[in-house]
Write an enzyme that holds these catalytic residues in place. Sequence first.
Site, short mmCIF file in Angstrom:
data_model
loop_
_atom_site.label_atom_id
_atom_site.label_comp_id
_atom_site.label_asym_id
_atom_site.label_seq_id
_atom_site.Cartn_x
_atom_site.Cartn_y
_atom_site.Cartn_z
N SER A 103 26.96 44.26 27.47
CA SER A 103 27.28 45.09 28.63
C SER A 103 26.07 45.22 29.56
O SER A 103 26.21 45.13 30.78
CB SER A 103 27.66 46.50 28.16
OG SER A 103 28.93 46.83 28.53
N GLY A 142 28.59 51.29 40.67
CA GLY A 142 29.41 52.50 40.74
C GLY A 142 30.69 52.27 41.50
O GLY A 142 30.72 52.37 42.74
N GLU A 376 36.56 47.11 32.87
CA GLU A 376 36.79 45.83 33.55
C GLU A 376 38.28 45.48 33.62
O GLU A 376 38.67 44.32 33.51
CB GLU A 376 36.04 44.70 32.84
CG GLU A 376 34.54 44.80 32.96
CD GLU A 376 34.05 44.43 34.36
OE1 GLU A 376 34.88 44.03 35.19
OE2 GLU A 376 32.84 44.56 34.60
P1 TGC Z 1 44.81 43.87 45.66
O1 TGC Z 1 45.69 44.02 46.85
O2 TGC Z 1 45.32 43.14 44.48
O3 TGC Z 1 43.44 43.16 46.09
C1 TGC Z 1 42.67 43.62 47.17
C2 TGC Z 1 41.87 42.43 47.67
O4 TGC Z 1 41.01 41.95 46.62
C3 TGC Z 1 41.34 40.59 46.26
N1 TGC Z 1 41.28 40.50 44.79
C4 TGC Z 1 40.28 39.91 44.15
N2 TGC Z 1 39.21 39.23 44.58
C5 TGC Z 1 38.36 38.74 43.66
N3 TGC Z 1 38.54 38.91 42.34
C6 TGC Z 1 39.58 39.60 41.85
N4 TGC Z 1 39.74 39.77 40.55
C7 TGC Z 1 40.52 40.12 42.77
N5 TGC Z 1 41.67 40.83 42.65
C8 TGC Z 1 42.11 41.05 43.91
C9 TGC Z 1 42.74 40.38 46.80
O5 TGC Z 1 42.98 39.02 47.07
C10 TGC Z 1 42.73 41.23 48.05
O6 TGC Z 1 42.00 40.51 49.04
P2 TGC Z 1 42.38 40.65 50.61
O7 TGC Z 1 41.56 39.59 51.28
O8 TGC Z 1 43.86 40.42 50.68
O9 TGC Z 1 42.00 42.03 51.01
O10 TGC Z 1 44.30 45.31 45.27
P3 TGC Z 1 45.04 46.48 44.53
O11 TGC Z 1 44.56 47.76 45.14
O12 TGC Z 1 46.53 46.21 44.46
O13 TGC Z 1 44.42 46.46 43.05
C11 TGC Z 1 44.63 45.44 42.19
C12 TGC Z 1 44.08 45.79 40.80
C13 TGC Z 1 44.85 46.91 40.14
C14 TGC Z 1 44.23 44.53 39.96
C15 TGC Z 1 42.60 46.18 40.91
O14 TGC Z 1 42.45 47.37 41.56
C16 TGC Z 1 41.91 46.25 39.56
O15 TGC Z 1 41.43 45.24 39.08
N6 TGC Z 1 41.82 47.46 38.93
C17 TGC Z 1 41.02 47.64 37.72
C18 TGC Z 1 39.71 48.29 38.09
C19 TGC Z 1 38.57 47.82 37.23
O16 TGC Z 1 38.62 46.79 36.55
N7 TGC Z 1 37.49 48.54 37.27
C20 TGC Z 1 36.28 48.13 36.59
C21 TGC Z 1 35.11 48.97 37.00
S1 TGC Z 1 33.56 48.24 36.61
C22 TGC Z 1 33.48 48.28 34.97
O17 TGC Z 1 34.36 48.62 34.26
C23 TGC Z 1 32.18 47.81 34.40
S2 TGC Z 1 32.15 47.90 32.70
C24 TGC Z 1 30.58 47.47 32.32
C25 TGC Z 1 30.50 46.14 31.70
O18 TGC Z 1 31.05 45.15 32.14
O19 TGC Z 1 29.83 46.06 30.67
P1 FAD Z 2 43.09 55.18 33.94
O1 FAD Z 2 43.09 54.28 35.08
O2 FAD Z 2 43.38 56.63 34.17
O3 FAD Z 2 44.10 54.62 32.85
C1 FAD Z 2 44.62 55.44 31.78
C2 FAD Z 2 45.76 54.67 31.12
O4 FAD Z 2 46.82 54.49 32.06
C3 FAD Z 2 45.38 53.28 30.63
O5 FAD Z 2 46.06 52.99 29.43
C4 FAD Z 2 45.89 52.38 31.74
O6 FAD Z 2 46.17 51.05 31.29
C5 FAD Z 2 47.17 53.11 32.12
N1 FAD Z 2 47.62 52.80 33.47
C6 FAD Z 2 46.90 52.90 34.62
N2 FAD Z 2 47.63 52.47 35.68
C7 FAD Z 2 48.84 52.10 35.16
C8 FAD Z 2 50.02 51.56 35.73
N3 FAD Z 2 50.11 51.29 37.03
N4 FAD Z 2 51.07 51.29 34.91
C9 FAD Z 2 50.98 51.53 33.58
N5 FAD Z 2 49.90 52.04 32.98
C10 FAD Z 2 48.84 52.31 33.76
N6 FAD Z 2 33.17 51.64 35.75
C11 FAD Z 2 32.28 51.29 36.73
O7 FAD Z 2 32.58 51.36 37.91
N7 FAD Z 2 31.03 50.85 36.38
C12 FAD Z 2 30.62 50.76 35.10
O8 FAD Z 2 29.48 50.35 34.83
C13 FAD Z 2 31.52 51.15 34.07
N8 FAD Z 2 31.12 51.15 32.76
C14 FAD Z 2 31.93 51.71 31.82
C15 FAD Z 2 31.44 51.91 30.51
C16 FAD Z 2 32.24 52.53 29.57
C17 FAD Z 2 31.68 52.81 28.19
C18 FAD Z 2 33.56 52.91 29.88
C19 FAD Z 2 34.46 53.57 28.87
C20 FAD Z 2 34.06 52.70 31.15
C21 FAD Z 2 33.24 52.12 32.15
N9 FAD Z 2 33.68 52.00 33.47
C22 FAD Z 2 32.81 51.60 34.46
C23 FAD Z 2 34.98 52.53 33.86
C24 FAD Z 2 36.17 51.65 33.50
O9 FAD Z 2 36.24 50.53 34.32
C25 FAD Z 2 37.42 52.51 33.60
O10 FAD Z 2 37.39 53.41 32.50
C26 FAD Z 2 38.71 51.68 33.58
O11 FAD Z 2 38.82 50.93 34.76
C27 FAD Z 2 39.96 52.54 33.39
O12 FAD Z 2 39.98 53.61 34.28
P2 FAD Z 2 40.25 55.11 33.75
O13 FAD Z 2 39.29 55.38 32.64
O14 FAD Z 2 40.21 56.00 34.92
O15 FAD Z 2 41.69 55.07 33.13
#
Ligand code: TGC
Ligand code: FAD
Length: 396
Positions: A103, A142, A376
Amino acid sequence: MTTRAPSATALSLEDFYDLDALYTPEERMIRDAVRDFVRSEILPSVADWWRDDRFPEELPRRFGELGVLGATLPERYGGAGASYTAYGLINRELEYADSGMRSFVSVQSSLVMYPIHRYGSDALRDRWLPRLASGEAVGCFGLTEPDAGSDPGAMRTRARKVGDGYVLNGVKRWITNGSRADVAIIWAKDEATGDILGFVVDTSTEGFQAVDIKTKASMRASVTSELYLDDVVVPASDRLDVVGLKGALSCLNQARFGIAFGVLGAAQACFDEVTAYVADRPSFGQPLAGKQIVQERLADMLAGITQGSLLAYRLAQLKADGGDRPARVSLAKRENVRTALAVARAARDLLGGNGITTEYAAIRHLLNLETVATYEGTDTVHTLVLGREITGTSAF
Ligand code: TGC
Ligand code: FAD
């Protein structure tokens, strides 16, 4: 029990389909260097770090010396110009020890150095990338907020244009490396237009505060924080040159790719541990290894890790040619995390009572992988990405 000594031509249980033969000499060299480092510097202590809820101060510089921070970036910025396969293999070796190690490197490389390199000005690149590559500086990303995780478009953090800069206000939650970071990539909505913008924020700026989350039962050898931005002033020159959620999502595409490789390291560690354990553990008059159901479970583990490795390697090939389409990355992240969780859970069970102690690695990996399944993009988010790809209908 009849036993057969493994023959001289026994297949490798960590590379069953000989992917090694497809790697370049440089990829093998990088993999082996990281493996040596992990076995000598991390594995002996990582369970203690995890129990103590600690990520050692000195690790970023050690990772920097090893060359694993921003490894795919050009040498000019401190990278190694390594291939995506090499980056994947680095992740796998690190996660063999603990998901928290991977990570750290994922965040620094894919979520901080990648956006600065791709969307930052030359000045931003020169200012941050060499220090991030050496581990002298630490970065965080963030995006997530208390009420916006899976749906980052719902973020509340705001950027207000004032003169030749922006003023940021908001809260970010679950931020890896948050309190350790010298630089934070902060995503915020432009107050005037509603567009999502990215900023490279020096964490020593007034109004920036990070507070660690100390109640985790997972990822304990990794720092996770909440960030508070209270009228943080950022010069316009520190804004990333991308508008919309796609900027942040493009970074996630890099990190998710790394996770598809990394989690197989955690699975491999559980498989190695349990294979050794069942060879000696007596039950009903013979070692567990001689029981058919135990062998079936080991075969399932080996099959899962092997299939996941082939999937990850092919994804790396596609990525090298720009074919890492988000849905492909979603499939690999989802499937390989599922595989790793199944392997860790089965290994934990086969270790019996010993399996609930941190004397063995399986439960630590299992608990870490619960985070990996959530961050992610949760398993469900990736399922819905695939559902949208298949049907053309968004069901989020
Ligand atoms: P959507 O309409 O699908 O997309 C908006 C725009 O983004 C483009 N796009 C992407 N581009 C690059 N890579 C991807 N994976 C992309 N997915 C979508 C898309 O083409 C569009 O572009 P444009 O030019 O049309 O504007 O957006 P949406 O609002 O419907 O959301 C889609 C969804 C749900 C898949 C997205 O919001 C999502 O992936 N949600 C999950 C959030 C998430 O993964 N958060 C992670 C936070 S960081 C983290 O967890 C770090 S952990 C630390 C570690 O790794 O160790
Ligand atoms: P929620 O989005 O509230 O989801 C809760 C539940 O609802 C899940 O089971 C989900 O699958 C479900 N759910 C959500 N939407 C739907 C839907 N449409 N239909 C059906 N089910 C749904 N984020 C950063 O930005 N940067 C970081 O560095 C980072 N590091 C992290 C490190 C750790 C240890 C952890 C635990 C998280 C980290 N995150 C980071 C955040 C992480 O990306 C989020 O926790 C993750 O994206 C899920 O968001 P949430 O916790 O708000 O859960």
